[in-house]
Design a protein around this motif. Sequence first.
Motif, PDB file in Angstrom:
ATOM      1  N   PRO A   1      -9.381  -3.625  -2.043  1.00 33.84           N
ATOM      2  CA  PRO A   1     -10.773  -3.272  -1.778  1.00 33.84           C
ATOM      3  C   PRO A   1     -11.059  -1.801  -2.058  1.00 33.84           C
ATOM      4  CG  PRO A   1      -9.556  -3.238   0.273  1.00 33.84           C
ATOM      5  CD  PRO A   1      -8.549  -3.522  -0.819  1.00 33.84           C
ATOM      6  N   MET A   2     -10.127  -1.131  -2.746  1.00 34.96           N
ATOM      7  CA  MET A   2     -10.260   0.310  -2.971  1.00 34.96           C
ATOM      8  C   MET A   2     -10.874   0.627  -4.343  1.00 34.96           C
ATOM      9  SD  MET A   2      -8.532   1.058  -0.139  1.00 34.96           S
ATOM     10  CE  MET A   2      -8.476   2.820  -0.125  1.00 34.96           C
TER      11      MET A   2
ATOM     12  N   GLY B   1      -3.103 -11.569   0.878  1.00 29.04           N
ATOM     13  CA  GLY B   1      -2.615 -10.189   0.972  1.00 29.04           C
ATOM     14  C   GLY B   1      -3.702  -9.155   0.784  1.00 29.04           C
ATOM     15  N   VAL B   2      -3.309  -7.910   1.033  1.00 30.44           N
ATOM     16  CA  VAL B   2      -4.209  -6.787   0.838  1.00 30.44           C
ATOM     17  C   VAL B   2      -3.436  -5.687   0.114  1.00 30.44           C
ATOM     18  CG1 VAL B   2      -3.700  -5.722   3.094  1.00 30.44           C
ATOM     19  CG2 VAL B   2      -5.890  -5.283   2.005  1.00 30.44           C
ATOM     20  N   HIS B   3      -4.137  -4.965  -0.756  1.00 30.23           N
ATOM     21  CA  HIS B   3      -3.514  -3.895  -1.545  1.00 30.23           C
ATOM     22  C   HIS B   3      -4.340  -2.627  -1.306  1.00 30.23           C
ATOM     23  CE1 HIS B   3      -1.328  -2.537  -5.334  1.00 30.23           C
ATOM     24  NE2 HIS B   3      -2.210  -1.574  -5.122  1.00 30.23           N
ATOM     25  N   LEU B   4      -3.720  -1.622  -0.673  1.00 39.95           N
ATOM     26  CA  LEU B   4      -4.488  -0.463  -0.203  1.00 39.95           C
ATOM     27  C   LEU B   4      -3.918   0.858  -0.701  1.00 39.95           C
ATOM     28  CD1 LEU B   4      -4.656  -1.558   3.543  1.00 39.95           C
ATOM     29  CD2 LEU B   4      -6.543  -1.683   1.900  1.00 39.95           C
ATOM     30  N   GLU B   5      -4.754   1.874  -0.673  1.00 36.35           N
ATOM     31  CA  GLU B   5      -4.248   3.237  -0.871  1.00 36.35           C
ATOM     32  C   GLU B   5      -4.384   3.969   0.458  1.00 36.35           C
ATOM     33  OE1 GLU B   5      -4.694   3.718  -5.648  1.00 36.35           O
ATOM     34  OE2 GLU B   5      -6.216   4.712  -4.441  1.00 36.35           O
TER      35      GLU B   5
ATOM     36  N   MET C   1      -6.266  15.938  -0.037  1.00 38.60           N
ATOM     37  CA  MET C   1      -4.990  16.328  -0.650  1.00 38.60           C
ATOM     38  C   MET C   1      -4.535  15.418  -1.794  1.00 38.60           C
ATOM     39  SD  MET C   1      -3.709  18.006   2.470  1.00 38.60           S
ATOM     40  CE  MET C   1      -2.114  17.461   2.991  1.00 38.60           C
ATOM     41  N   THR C   2      -5.250  14.333  -2.063  1.00 42.61           N
ATOM     42  CA  THR C   2      -4.713  13.362  -3.017  1.00 42.61           C
ATOM     43  C   THR C   2      -4.643  13.926  -4.426  1.00 42.61           C
ATOM     44  OG1 THR C   2      -4.894  11.119  -3.866  1.00 42.61           O
ATOM     45  CG2 THR C   2      -6.967  12.293  -3.499  1.00 42.61           C
ATOM     46  N   LEU C   3      -3.648  13.444  -5.178  1.00 46.44           N
ATOM     47  CA  LEU C   3      -3.509  13.828  -6.579  1.00 46.44           C
ATOM     48  C   LEU C   3      -4.439  13.015  -7.456  1.00 46.44           C
ATOM     49  CD1 LEU C   3       0.269  14.007  -7.494  1.00 46.44           C
ATOM     50  CD2 LEU C   3      -1.451  15.796  -7.632  1.00 46.44           C
ATOM     51  N   CYS C   4      -4.905  11.884  -6.906  1.00 47.69           N
ATOM     52  CA  CYS C   4      -5.704  11.004  -7.759  1.00 47.69           C
ATOM     53  C   CYS C   4      -6.837  10.390  -6.936  1.00 47.69           C
ATOM     54  CB  CYS C   4      -4.777   9.973  -8.394  1.00 47.69           C
ATOM     55  SG  CYS C   4      -5.511   9.116  -9.770  1.00 47.69           S
ATOM     56  N   ASP C   5      -6.700   9.123  -6.500  1.00 49.16           N
ATOM     57  CA  ASP C   5      -7.804   8.499  -5.754  1.00 49.16           C
ATOM     58  C   ASP C   5      -7.717   8.814  -4.255  1.00 49.16           C
ATOM     59  OD1 ASP C   5      -8.744   7.271  -8.047  1.00 49.16           O
ATOM     60  OD2 ASP C   5      -7.576   5.445  -7.718  1.00 49.16           O
ATOM     61  N   PRO C   6      -8.869   8.769  -3.553  1.00 47.67           N
ATOM     62  CA  PRO C   6      -8.906   9.014  -2.107  1.00 47.67           C
ATOM     63  C   PRO C   6      -8.211   7.906  -1.307  1.00 47.67           C
ATOM     64  CG  PRO C   6     -11.039   8.259  -2.900  1.00 47.67           C
ATOM     65  CD  PRO C   6     -10.206   8.486  -4.112  1.00 47.67           C
ATOM     66  N   ARG C   7      -7.428   8.319  -0.312  1.00 43.71           N
ATOM     67  CA  ARG C   7      -6.644   7.362   0.488  1.00 43.71           C
ATOM     68  C   ARG C   7      -7.198   7.280   1.914  1.00 43.71           C
ATOM     69  NH1 ARG C   7      -1.580  11.086  -0.209  1.00 43.71           N
ATOM     70  NH2 ARG C   7      -3.297  12.495   0.284  1.00 43.71           N
ATOM     71  N   LEU C   8      -6.981   6.137   2.542  1.00 37.83           N
ATOM     72  CA  LEU C   8      -7.274   6.022   3.970  1.00 37.83           C
ATOM     73  C   LEU C   8      -6.258   6.871   4.716  1.00 37.83           C
ATOM     74  CD1 LEU C   8      -7.641   2.135   4.063  1.00 37.83           C
ATOM     75  CD2 LEU C   8      -9.517   3.786   4.290  1.00 37.83           C
ATOM     76  N   ASN C   9      -6.667   7.543   5.790  1.00 37.52           N
ATOM     77  CA  ASN C   9      -5.679   8.233   6.621  1.00 37.52           C
ATOM     78  C   ASN C   9      -5.089   7.236   7.628  1.00 37.52           C
ATOM     79  OD1 ASN C   9      -7.377   8.075   8.883  1.00 37.52           O
ATOM     80  ND2 ASN C   9      -8.335  10.059   8.435  1.00 37.52           N
ATOM     81  N   ALA C  10      -4.125   7.696   8.427  1.00 41.70           N
ATOM     82  CA  ALA C  10      -3.397   6.764   9.298  1.00 41.70           C
ATOM     83  C   ALA C  10      -4.320   6.098  10.316  1.00 41.70           C
ATOM     84  CB  ALA C  10      -2.260   7.503  10.006  1.00 41.70           C
TER      85      ALA C  10
ATOM     86  N   GLY D   1       0.799  -1.219   0.000  1.00 39.75           N
ATOM     87  CA  GLY D   1       0.000   0.000   0.000  1.00 39.75           C
ATOM     88  C   GLY D   1       0.829   1.265   0.000  1.00 39.75           C
ATOM     89  N   GLY D   2       0.100   2.358  -0.200  1.00 42.50           N
ATOM     90  CA  GLY D   2       0.716   3.680  -0.236  1.00 42.50           C
ATOM     91  C   GLY D   2      -0.172   4.600  -1.050  1.00 42.50           C
TER      92      GLY D   2
END
Length: 455
Positions: free
Chosen positions: A355-356, A395-399, A425-434, A69-70
């Motif tokens: 799942p994003m 595994g899991v693949h996240l943003e 603030m994302t340049l593209c898709d919405p991300r989970l915060n910490a 992820g990232g």
Amino acid sequence: MTDQRLIPEQLGWPDLPAAQQPSWPDLAARDSAVARLRGMPPLVFAGECDLLRGQLAEAARGRAFVLQGGDCAETFDGVGADAIRAKLKTVLQMAIVLTYGASMPVVKVGRIAGQFAKPRSATTERIGDIDLPSFYGHLVNDDAPTAEAREHDPLRMVRAYDQSARTLNLLRAFSKGGFADITRVHEWNQEFVATSAEGRRYEQVASEIERALRFMTACGIDLAREAQLHQVDVWTSHEGLVLDYEEGLTRRDSLTGDWYDCSAHMLWIGERTRQPQGAHAAFFAGVHNPLGVKLGPSASPQELVELCALLDPHRTPGRLTLIARMGAARVREALPPLLQAVRDAGHPVVWSCDPMHANGIRTASGLKTRRFDAIMDELEGFVATCRSEDTWPGGVHLEFTGEDVTECLGGAEAVLEDQLETRYMTLCDPRLNARQSLDLAFRLAELLRGDARHR
Ligand code: PEP
Ligand code: CO
């Protein structure tokens, strides 16, 4: 394109249709940028890619779990040490929660140090009342909403290399130089996370880990000598989208004679470029890195088996990670035929869940977002489906980001719709915060624990 550009095992890929490629306005400038990349030192090394393949092979066998992820898209603009450190803290927190909760080694793979190119569903987008060329990631063009900024510029490939090298340098320092030491487990809890319910739950886990470490010391175990406790492997990955860039960083390993794409440890082929007859599949078939393939609900078992044959002809554990991104509503019905087809064809792959990307929605005001509940719902569907097919959900693949953004809705400390614009603030898709990422890690650990018991 002259033959000199071609990598022997990959002869043929430049003649195949390549989806989603930049339209560089000046081919001589493109050639000179690629020539500069060819002269650069590799970012990662063949031996490292092989080590990662070994760790992924454990996940393929059901003995490890992959956390990938990232950011959706990394940026060229002012990435300082703080943002990279925050991202690493989130990775370390999630990984420790999963390791502790599911009693499983966790393979850590960042969408980092090279995640600069984005596929788009349309070549233009409407901003206000003008149509502009779409933003394809900082490796290709700039995100500012002007025609000039949106021009495709091949020199950006060289900047992407430079930015990746800087990020990777810091990542290597943080992961090997003491920051990732297990005795600092409390320090990975950032202030804005520590005050939340999941942050407090994390504090408890961290305290239990500390107590276990003190117990081992009391038993006479010399923890200082256990390297695994003092540093971690954080591998790099990105979508292998722009073939000019990937080709420019592909090198032949002097020990084995094999080709490796040295832009990242692991590359994945996206949902929009995974055609078995396409240039991406042919290019990546020729390199020895661990590979990922994204699979949306339109993927057919037959096409998937064709891809597996091409990318994993020797049935090598850890070579291939299949990343299903079906959407919460579709996963339970779309995944079983794919799991069965790959099992019948005998490929020892890692099955991972993104799942994003099939759970995106737009708010009334037009912001792209995702609901935490839909993300969890897809993960639950994925784990349950794997379980009923006797396959390890590997595994899991996240943003996600380590920062306190408001891009995805929900979570235990819910982000509400009218708060989305505060720190979007994302340049593209919405991300989970910490906080949301940590919350997800706790819930996922529980799902996996159930699975381990079932097995
Ligand atoms: C992504 O991972 O950012 C992406 C574009 O994914 P997909 O290829 O699954 O749509
Ligand atoms: Co994305």
